[in-house]
Design a protein around this motif. Structure first.
Motif, PDB file in Angstrom:
ATOM      1  N   GLY A   1       0.848  -1.111  -0.160  1.00  0.00           N
ATOM      2  CA  GLY A   1      -0.140  -0.151   0.194  1.00  0.00           C
ATOM      3  C   GLY A   1       0.866   1.146  -0.093  1.00  0.00           C
ATOM      4  N   LYS A   2       2.140   1.136  -0.028  1.00  0.00           N
ATOM      5  CA  LYS A   2       2.887   2.300   0.012  1.00  0.00           C
ATOM      6  C   LYS A   2       3.480   2.406  -1.312  1.00  0.00           C
ATOM      7  CE  LYS A   2       7.272   4.392   2.333  1.00  0.00           C
ATOM      8  NZ  LYS A   2       8.242   3.825   3.095  1.00  0.00           N
ATOM      9  N   ARG A   3       3.079   3.646  -1.972  1.00  0.00           N
ATOM     10  CA  ARG A   3       3.297   4.144  -3.400  1.00  0.00           C
ATOM     11  C   ARG A   3       4.917   4.353  -3.651  1.00  0.00           C
ATOM     12  NH1 ARG A   3      -1.146   6.287  -7.244  1.00  0.00           N
ATOM     13  NH2 ARG A   3      -2.800   5.326  -6.587  1.00  0.00           N
ATOM     14  N   ILE A   4       5.481   3.651  -4.643  1.00  0.00           N
ATOM     15  CA  ILE A   4       6.831   3.986  -5.178  1.00  0.00           C
ATOM     16  C   ILE A   4       6.843   5.307  -5.533  1.00  0.00           C
ATOM     17  CG2 ILE A   4       8.658   3.296  -6.619  1.00  0.00           C
ATOM     18  CD1 ILE A   4       7.117   0.637  -6.876  1.00  0.00           C
TER      19      ILE A   4
ATOM     20  N   MET B   1       6.886  -1.231 -16.962  1.00  0.00           N
ATOM     21  CA  MET B   1       6.621  -2.202 -16.038  1.00  0.00           C
ATOM     22  C   MET B   1       5.376  -1.477 -15.507  1.00  0.00           C
ATOM     23  SD  MET B   1       8.620  -3.362 -12.393  1.00  0.00           S
ATOM     24  CE  MET B   1       9.657  -4.676 -13.487  1.00  0.00           C
ATOM     25  N   TYR B   2       4.399  -1.966 -14.998  1.00  0.00           N
ATOM     26  CA  TYR B   2       2.956  -1.478 -14.544  1.00  0.00           C
ATOM     27  C   TYR B   2       2.771  -2.203 -13.153  1.00  0.00           C
ATOM     28  CZ  TYR B   2       2.607   0.199 -19.247  1.00  0.00           C
ATOM     29  OH  TYR B   2       2.766   0.854 -20.436  1.00  0.00           O
ATOM     30  N   THR B   3       1.970  -1.490 -12.485  1.00  0.00           N
ATOM     31  CA  THR B   3       1.450  -2.058 -11.112  1.00  0.00           C
ATOM     32  C   THR B   3       0.315  -2.650 -11.457  1.00  0.00           C
ATOM     33  OG1 THR B   3       0.065  -0.260 -10.716  1.00  0.00           O
ATOM     34  CG2 THR B   3       2.364  -0.051  -9.834  1.00  0.00           C
ATOM     35  N   THR B   4      -0.229  -3.423 -10.350  1.00  0.00           N
ATOM     36  CA  THR B   4      -1.593  -4.361 -10.466  1.00  0.00           C
ATOM     37  C   THR B   4      -2.445  -3.488 -10.928  1.00  0.00           C
ATOM     38  OG1 THR B   4      -1.719  -4.219  -8.425  1.00  0.00           O
ATOM     39  CG2 THR B   4      -0.609  -5.927  -8.992  1.00  0.00           C
TER      40      THR B   4
ATOM     41  N   TYR C   1      -2.485  -0.872 -13.015  1.00  0.00           N
ATOM     42  CA  TYR C   1      -2.186  -0.620 -14.494  1.00  0.00           C
ATOM     43  C   TYR C   1      -1.414   0.801 -14.497  1.00  0.00           C
ATOM     44  CZ  TYR C   1      -6.015  -4.009 -15.281  1.00  0.00           C
ATOM     45  OH  TYR C   1      -6.684  -5.149 -15.598  1.00  0.00           O
ATOM     46  N   ARG C   2      -0.944   1.050 -13.320  1.00  0.00           N
ATOM     47  CA  ARG C   2      -0.156   2.415 -13.199  1.00  0.00           C
ATOM     48  C   ARG C   2       1.318   2.222 -13.844  1.00  0.00           C
ATOM     49  NH1 ARG C   2       1.337   4.043  -8.809  1.00  0.00           N
ATOM     50  NH2 ARG C   2       0.379   2.429  -7.489  1.00  0.00           N
TER      51      ARG C   2
ATOM     52  N   PHE D   1       7.765   2.455 -14.974  1.00  0.00           N
ATOM     53  CA  PHE D   1       8.733   3.320 -16.265  1.00  0.00           C
ATOM     54  C   PHE D   1       8.335   2.619 -17.226  1.00  0.00           C
ATOM     55  CE2 PHE D   1      10.697  -0.906 -14.728  1.00  0.00           C
ATOM     56  CZ  PHE D   1      11.011  -1.310 -16.032  1.00  0.00           C
ATOM     57  N   PRO D   2       8.461   3.528 -18.371  1.00  0.00           N
ATOM     58  CA  PRO D   2       8.959   4.976 -18.187  1.00  0.00           C
ATOM     59  C   PRO D   2       8.363   5.859 -17.428  1.00  0.00           C
ATOM     60  CG  PRO D   2       8.959   3.994 -20.303  1.00  0.00           C
ATOM     61  CD  PRO D   2       8.274   3.028 -19.598  1.00  0.00           C
ATOM     62  N   LEU D   3       8.928   6.913 -17.163  1.00  0.00           N
ATOM     63  CA  LEU D   3       8.238   7.907 -16.297  1.00  0.00           C
ATOM     64  C   LEU D   3       7.338   8.914 -16.756  1.00  0.00           C
ATOM     65  CD1 LEU D   3      11.927   8.770 -14.677  1.00  0.00           C
ATOM     66  CD2 LEU D   3      10.300   7.106 -13.879  1.00  0.00           C
ATOM     67  N   ASP D   4       6.272   8.278 -17.091  1.00  0.00           N
ATOM     68  CA  ASP D   4       5.159   9.020 -17.354  1.00  0.00           C
ATOM     69  C   ASP D   4       3.631   8.392 -16.691  1.00  0.00           C
ATOM     70  OD1 ASP D   4       4.503   6.673 -18.980  1.00  0.00           O
ATOM     71  OD2 ASP D   4       5.401   7.685 -20.948  1.00  0.00           O
ATOM     72  N   ASP D   5       2.818   8.881 -16.891  1.00  0.00           N
ATOM     73  CA  ASP D   5       1.508   8.320 -16.352  1.00  0.00           C
ATOM     74  C   ASP D   5       0.563   7.828 -17.125  1.00  0.00           C
ATOM     75  OD1 ASP D   5       2.229   9.616 -14.022  1.00  0.00           O
ATOM     76  OD2 ASP D   5       1.340  11.675 -14.510  1.00  0.00           O
TER      77      ASP D   5
END
Length: 592
Positions: free
Chosen positions: A90-93, A120-123, A125-126, A129-133
């Motif tokens: 639960g702690k965001r990178i 690479m994406y989180t579960t 879907y965020r 990297f690359p460093l965009d949203d």
């Protein structure tokens, strides 16, 4: 038609027959050899093509394995595992941590070939990297994400990047090793299409065979291909194992599917390569057949000439017989059968010359006796005319009984003397009528000592039989039976159906003196010898009846059956086939 008949000679028949056999044998052997060797060459070519496809697919599996290994190393990197575990708690990178993740991933990219980039994406879907949203569901179709979720951590090859058709996308789950491999995110890798070029797998053979290769993903999209320019790559996916035409040339299409990705590898090989040996084989078979046919033609011509030449010589000698020149053929042959035929002909010529001499002498004798034969024909007519004159003279004087006797005698003589070829067979009715005339004459001679009766229906009277079978038996019954007893004697002639189906039985019975058993056996033995001695004649008549029955009915008749008892009379029987006759009906009796 006449010309065709002239060509139908033994020589031509042998020649054509041997040629047909040769053609059939050569054609059968050639076709069988061509078929078997063609199949063998084609199978070898297909095995070679299949081996090439297996080699190319093996290289592809190695390339895919390299990507799989690389992404597995990235997903299990300690730094990446630690940061994703933090995200899972639960702690965001933070942004700085994302930068460190990207730097770790770039290290792996630097050591890999063909990889354009990794993401690479989180579960949820965020993107880390690359460093965009940009979120994962906006980057690739949701269906791809679902496939990865069901892949259980395996690297899945999804297809071309929707935003860049020159890049192939692969993606896998990132799972936390220290936390029972729970799902912690997504790792996506972009690979250049050039990475999958497999042309080097054909380097050793492409100059010899002209083979080309194409690689297609699970959706049928072309990943790599060096097919001819106008070839429809999509169409080739449906032609595995078939022959297709590209740019006017025929190719054999062979497919191989990857078990890892489901991609299909298609190899096109020119048909000319697979049939190169077949054309050489076909030429060799045709040349061999032509040479063999020519040799067989010459040998058959020589053989047919050797066989027919002595036969033609013999035919020329036989043709001379038409002009009365029966001469032996002096020529001989080395062939045993032809030589035997020639010897047989020479023996026949000698026999015919002897017969001609005999016939010539007989014709001289016959010419001398023809006049006597013509004169002898006058005597029966003279006898019949004289008897007819007696009949009319007696009838005029009222001697009706004597006139009937004369008529019976005339009919008796006519029946016996008139012997033509058509008169050899008569009906049983004719025979009984002849016996009746004979009994009338004997009745007059014996005055009141003879009583006779004939019993036969109309169906029995129609049965055919040889002439003069019954009268000699009746005569024998009167001479050796009735005349040897004192007082009145009776003779009965009876025709009746036999116990054997299809036969009738003729029975002649008298109540004369009869014979004992030894005499009957002696009589039967003498009948077989053809002569019976006796005080009242030579006995030729009864023997003649026995011999004629066995002659005319060799398998259907046992001859005469004689039953007699001393002092109680004699019965003589014989059976003949009922050809044309039927079963007896009402009897037509003639009593005297």
């Amino acid at each position: 038609m006449k010309k065709l008949g002239q060509l139908n000679t033994l020589r031509n028949q042998i020649f054509i027959g041997f040629m047909l056999v040769m053609i059939i044998v050569l054609a059968s052997v050639g076709a069988f050899t061509y078929e078997q060797v063609s199949v063998l060459l084609r199978n070898n070519a297909e095995k070679h093509i299949q081996q090439t496809a297996v080699q190319a697919m093996g290289k592809l599996d190695v390339l895919l394995g390299q990507i799989d290994t690389l992404t597995a190393q990235v997903a299990t990197n300690a730094s990446i595992q630690q940061l994703l575990a933090q995200e899972a708690d639960g702690k965001r990178i933070s942004f700085e941590e994302r930068q460190s993740l990207q730097q770790d991933a770039r290290k792996y990219e630097a050591y890999a070939t063909g990889i354009r980039s990794m993401e690479m994406y989180t579960t949820d879907y965020r993107r880390l990297f690359p460093l965009d949203d940009i979120s994962l569901d906006n980057r690739v179709p949701m269906a791809w994400i679902n496939r990865v979720d069901s892949g259980k951590g395996r690297l899945l090859w999804l297809g071309f990047d929707p935003q860049n058709p020159d890049v192939v996308v692969a993606m896998r789950h990132v799972r936390l090793v220290d936390r029972s491999f729970i799902h912690a995110g997504y790792l996506m890798v972009y690979i250049e299409k050039s990475y999958f070029e497999l042309a080097s797998a054909l380097t050793d053979n492409e100059n010899k065979t002209g083979e080309s290769m194409g690689l297609f993903d699970g959706m049928g999209q072309e990943i790599y291909s060096d097919f001819p320019a106008d070839g429809d790559a999509g169409m080739m996916l449906d032609k595995g194992g078939e022959i297709i035409a590209v740019e006017g040339e025929s190719y054999i299409a062979v497919q191989q599917e990857s078990e890892v990705t489901g991609w299909k590898l298609v190899i096109l090989t020119p048909v000319n390569y697979t049939t190169a040996g077949i054309s050489v084989l076909r030429t060799a078979i045709m040349v061999s057949a032509a040479v063999g046919g020519l040799l067989f033609l010459v040998l058959t011509f020589i053989l047919s000439t050797m066989i027919t030449r002595p036969i033609l010589t013999l035919i020329k000698a036989m043709r001379g017989a038409r002009f009365g020149l029966l001469k032996a053929n002096p020529n001989s042959s080395s062939t045993m059968e032809i030589n035997e035929l020639n010897n047989t002909y020479n023996q026949m010529v000698d026999s015919l010359n002897e017969l001609i001499e005999v016939v010539y002498q007989k014709e001289i004798i016959q010419s001398r006796t023809e006049l006597k034969a013509l004169q002898s024909q006058i005597n029966p007519h003279f006898l019949f005319n004289t008897l007819e004159a007696f009949y009319w003279e007696l009838d005029d004087k009222g001697e009706e009984e004597l006139a009937q006797i004369v008529v019976a005698m005339s009919g008796l003589f006519r029946y016996v003397i008139n012997r033509t070829d058509d008169d050899e067979w008569v009906t049983l009715g004719d025979e009984l009528d002849h016996a009746e005339r004979y009994l009338k004459i004997m009745e007059m001679r014996m005055v009141d000592r003879l009583v006779w009766r004939i019993e036969a229906d109309e169906e029995c009277r129609k049965v055919p039989l040889p002439k003069l079978l019954i009268q000699p038996i009746v005569e024998n019954a009167i001479l050796h039976g009735i005349e040897q007893r004192v007082g009145i004697g009776t003779v009965i002639l009876r025709a009746e159906p036999s116990s054997r189906n299809g036969y009738i039985r003729m029975v002649i019975t008298d109540d004369g003196r009869g014979m004992d058993t030894d005499t009957v056996f002696g009589l039967l033995a003498s009948m077989k010898e053809g002569h019976i001695s006796g005080s009242k004649g030579t006995g030729v008549g009864i023997s003649n009846v026995e011999r004629r029955l066995r002659l005319y009915y060799p398998s259907e008749n046992n001859g005469l059956d004689i039953q007699s008892e001393l002092g109680r009379g004699t019965t003589v029987m014989f059976e003949i086939p009922n050809r044309g006759g039927g079963e007896s009906g009402n009897e037509d009796d003639i009593d005297r």
